[in-house]
Every structure is written in structure tokens, then in C-alpha cells.
Motif scaffolding. Structure first.
Motif, mmCIF file in Angstrom:
data_model
loop_
_atom_site.group_PDB
_atom_site.id
_atom_site.type_symbol
_atom_site.label_atom_id
_atom_site.label_comp_id
_atom_site.label_asym_id
_atom_site.label_seq_id
_atom_site.Cartn_x
_atom_site.Cartn_y
_atom_site.Cartn_z
ATOM 1 N N TYR A 80 0.844 -1.196 0.000
ATOM 2 C CA TYR A 80 0.000 0.000 0.000
ATOM 3 C C TYR A 80 0.882 1.250 0.000
ATOM 4 C CZ TYR A 80 -3.590 3.337 1.387
ATOM 5 O OH TYR A 80 -4.447 4.411 1.430
ATOM 6 N N LYS A 81 1.971 1.188 0.751
ATOM 7 C CA LYS A 81 2.896 2.328 0.820
ATOM 8 C C LYS A 81 3.512 2.615 -0.552
ATOM 9 C CE LYS A 81 6.697 4.079 3.596
ATOM 10 N NZ LYS A 81 7.561 3.864 4.742
ATOM 11 N N SER A 82 3.877 1.569 -1.290
ATOM 12 C CA SER A 82 4.433 1.758 -2.639
ATOM 13 C C SER A 82 3.388 2.352 -3.574
ATOM 14 C CB SER A 82 4.940 0.438 -3.206
ATOM 15 O OG SER A 82 6.060 -0.009 -2.487
ATOM 16 N N LEU A 83 2.156 1.914 -3.418
ATOM 17 C CA LEU A 83 1.070 2.458 -4.231
ATOM 18 C C LEU A 83 0.891 3.954 -3.946
ATOM 19 C CD1 LEU A 83 -0.888 1.327 -6.307
ATOM 20 C CD2 LEU A 83 -2.465 0.807 -4.454
ATOM 21 N N GLN A 84 1.002 4.330 -2.693
ATOM 22 C CA GLN A 84 0.925 5.748 -2.313
ATOM 23 C C GLN A 84 2.106 6.533 -2.884
ATOM 24 O OE1 GLN A 84 -1.514 7.284 -1.157
ATOM 25 N NE2 GLN A 84 -2.779 5.756 -0.179
ATOM 26 N N ARG A 85 3.267 5.873 -2.957
ATOM 27 C CA ARG A 85 4.453 6.531 -3.506
ATOM 28 C C ARG A 85 4.262 6.841 -4.995
ATOM 29 N NH1 ARG A 85 8.323 2.786 -2.809
ATOM 30 N NH2 ARG A 85 7.949 2.908 -0.592
ATOM 31 N N TYR A 86 3.660 5.901 -5.733
ATOM 32 C CA TYR A 86 3.357 6.165 -7.150
ATOM 33 C C TYR A 86 2.496 7.418 -7.276
ATOM 34 C CZ TYR A 86 5.220 1.893 -9.292
ATOM 35 O OH TYR A 86 6.046 0.910 -9.770
ATOM 36 N N LYS A 87 1.541 7.563 -6.378
ATOM 37 C CA LYS A 87 0.645 8.715 -6.399
ATOM 38 C C LYS A 87 1.411 9.997 -6.088
ATOM 39 C CE LYS A 87 -3.542 10.537 -4.274
ATOM 40 N NZ LYS A 87 -4.618 10.266 -3.307
ATOM 41 N N ALA A 88 2.192 9.972 -5.034
ATOM 42 C CA ALA A 88 2.904 11.171 -4.590
ATOM 43 C C ALA A 88 3.956 11.624 -5.604
ATOM 44 C CB ALA A 88 3.552 10.916 -3.235
ATOM 45 N N GLU A 89 4.662 10.673 -6.181
ATOM 46 C CA GLU A 89 5.746 11.011 -7.105
ATOM 47 C C GLU A 89 5.266 11.215 -8.534
ATOM 48 O OE1 GLU A 89 8.626 7.901 -6.571
ATOM 49 O OE2 GLU A 89 9.012 8.473 -4.490
ATOM 50 N N LYS A 90 3.987 10.903 -8.781
ATOM 51 C CA LYS A 90 3.409 11.040 -10.121
ATOM 52 C C LYS A 90 4.254 10.326 -11.176
ATOM 53 C CE LYS A 90 0.877 15.126 -9.022
ATOM 54 N NZ LYS A 90 0.908 16.469 -8.683
ATOM 55 N N THR A 91 4.714 9.141 -10.820
ATOM 56 C CA THR A 91 5.486 8.340 -11.765
ATOM 57 C C THR A 91 4.569 7.319 -12.431
ATOM 58 O OG1 THR A 91 6.070 6.778 -10.011
ATOM 59 C CG2 THR A 91 7.631 8.547 -10.453
ATOM 60 N N ARG A 92 5.064 6.740 -13.495
ATOM 61 C CA ARG A 92 4.306 5.702 -14.197
ATOM 62 C C ARG A 92 4.545 4.350 -13.531
ATOM 63 N NH1 ARG A 92 3.855 6.821 -20.517
ATOM 64 N NH2 ARG A 92 3.541 9.058 -20.399
ATOM 65 N N PHE A 93 3.517 3.532 -13.578
ATOM 66 C CA PHE A 93 3.660 2.168 -13.061
ATOM 67 C C PHE A 93 4.586 1.374 -13.964
ATOM 68 C CE2 PHE A 93 -0.311 3.353 -11.027
ATOM 69 C CZ PHE A 93 -0.222 2.730 -9.792
ATOM 70 N N LYS A 94 5.296 0.443 -13.387
ATOM 71 C CA LYS A 94 6.125 -0.465 -14.166
ATOM 72 C C LYS A 94 5.207 -1.305 -15.056
ATOM 73 C CE LYS A 94 9.605 -0.760 -10.572
ATOM 74 N NZ LYS A 94 10.242 -1.594 -9.560
ATOM 75 N N PRO A 95 5.734 -1.793 -16.183
ATOM 76 C CA PRO A 95 4.899 -2.593 -17.086
ATOM 77 C C PRO A 95 4.188 -3.772 -16.403
ATOM 78 C CG PRO A 95 6.899 -1.969 -18.207
ATOM 79 C CD PRO A 95 7.051 -1.522 -16.775
ATOM 80 N N LEU A 96 4.835 -4.446 -15.472
ATOM 81 C CA LEU A 96 4.205 -5.564 -14.767
ATOM 82 C C LEU A 96 2.935 -5.121 -14.048
ATOM 83 C CD1 LEU A 96 4.274 -8.513 -13.705
ATOM 84 C CD2 LEU A 96 5.611 -7.630 -11.780
ATOM 85 N N TYR A 97 3.002 -4.000 -13.337
ATOM 86 C CA TYR A 97 1.833 -3.488 -12.621
ATOM 87 C C TYR A 97 0.782 -2.948 -13.587
ATOM 88 C CZ TYR A 97 4.975 -3.844 -8.644
ATOM 89 O OH TYR A 97 5.859 -4.312 -7.700
#
Length: 163
Positions: A80-97
Motif C-alpha cells: 500500500y505504501k508503494s502504491l501511495q508513492r506512485y501517487k505522490a511522485e506522479k510516476t508511471r507504473f512499471k509494465p508488470l503493474y
């Protein structure tokens, strides 16, 4: 009403995202791509997966689903913390995700087509299913083979083939 607005916004953002992606892949993209049509186009999915999905599009997909961010972190096998990090950093998800997100989106889209309602789909996903080895369909959505089993069962239901 909010679901319809979310889907319109999702279609708009996916079209923009694909147009940016397609510039590098030399493919033509229509001026507007319907969300359901996008999920049915394997070539669009391939380009989107390779590029990685922006969090803004994931957020729209998540908002129109019956699942919380905690549920999504389980489906994606990401904390969940990593998911929040994607949101905060506005980065793209890795292809696997990204691939897993689109897999879940495909299940949700197909399920709503079959059942006609998100709540009925959620009830079906959370109820033990004899055809799926007495497992709840939601329990199978963590991997691609399980997702394929769930989609196949939805297709059988849609065609009236009840086992």
C-alpha cells in the motif's frame, strides 16, 4: 452519474496517453478512444503496458471499481505504501503493474457488461463459485491464469452456459 463522468474522463485521458505513446511507435490513434474499446484492443494495451500507466489513469480506473486502494495493492502484489508513492511522485507504473491493472479493468468491464451493475458484479466476485473450484472469483484475480479463469466464467455466464 459519477461513473459515467469517470468513464468519459478515463476515455479522454487514455486517448491522450496513447497519442503520446503512439508517436514513438508510429501507429495512428483515433481522435477519441472509448474505454471499453481500449480494453478490447490488444495492440493499444501492448503499447500502454510498455509505456507504463500514469497514476492519474489508474486513479480513474480504481475510482470506478468497487475496490479500495488496499484491495488494489493486493491485486497488484504491491505494498500500500508503494502504491501511495506512485501517487505522490506522479510516476508511471512499471509494465508488470500496468498489465495487472489492465487485467483487473478488463474483468470489471466484462463483469459490468454481464451483470449490468457494479454491485451485482461485486457480489458475484465475493461469492464462492462451484465452477471455479468453490473459490471466490476475487481470490483468483492476483495472477493472470486466475484472471483468465474468471473471464472465461463471465463469458460462460453471458452465453447462458452454467456449469
Amino acid at each position: 452519474m459519477e461513473l459515467a463522468n469517470t468513464e468519459k474522463q478515463l476515455s479522454k485521458e487514455l486517448t491522450s496517453f496513447l497519442k503520446d505513446t503512439a508517436a514513438y511507435e508510429h501507429i495512428s490513434i483515433p481522435n477519441e478512444i472509448d474505454y471499453s474499446d481500449f480494453l478490447k484492443s490488444k495492440i493499444f494495451l501492448v503499447f500502454a503496458i510498455r509505456s507504463g500507466l500514469p497514476y492519474s489513469i489508474f486513479n480513474l480506473i480504481q475510482r470506478q471499481s468497487p475496490f479500495s486502494l488496499h484491495d488494489w495493492s493486493g491485486f497488484l502484489n504491491i505494498s500500500y505504501k508503494s502504491l501511495q508513492r506512485y501517487k505522490a511522485e506522479k510516476t508511471r507504473f512499471k509494465p508488470l503493474y500496468t498489465e495487472k491493472i489492465f487485467g483487473m479493468a478488463e474483468v470489471l468491464d466484462t463483469g459490468v457488461e454481464v451483470f449490468g451493475d457494479l454491485e451485482k458484479l461485486k457480489l458475484w466476485l465475493t461469492t464462492e463459485n462451484y465452477s471455479l473450484g468453490s473459490l471466490k472469483p476475487i481470490e483468483l484475480l492476483r495472477d493472470s491464469y486466475g484472471k483468465d479463469l474468471v473471464l472465461a466464467e463471465l463469458t460462460r455466464i453471458d452465453h447462458g452456459i452454467l456449469v
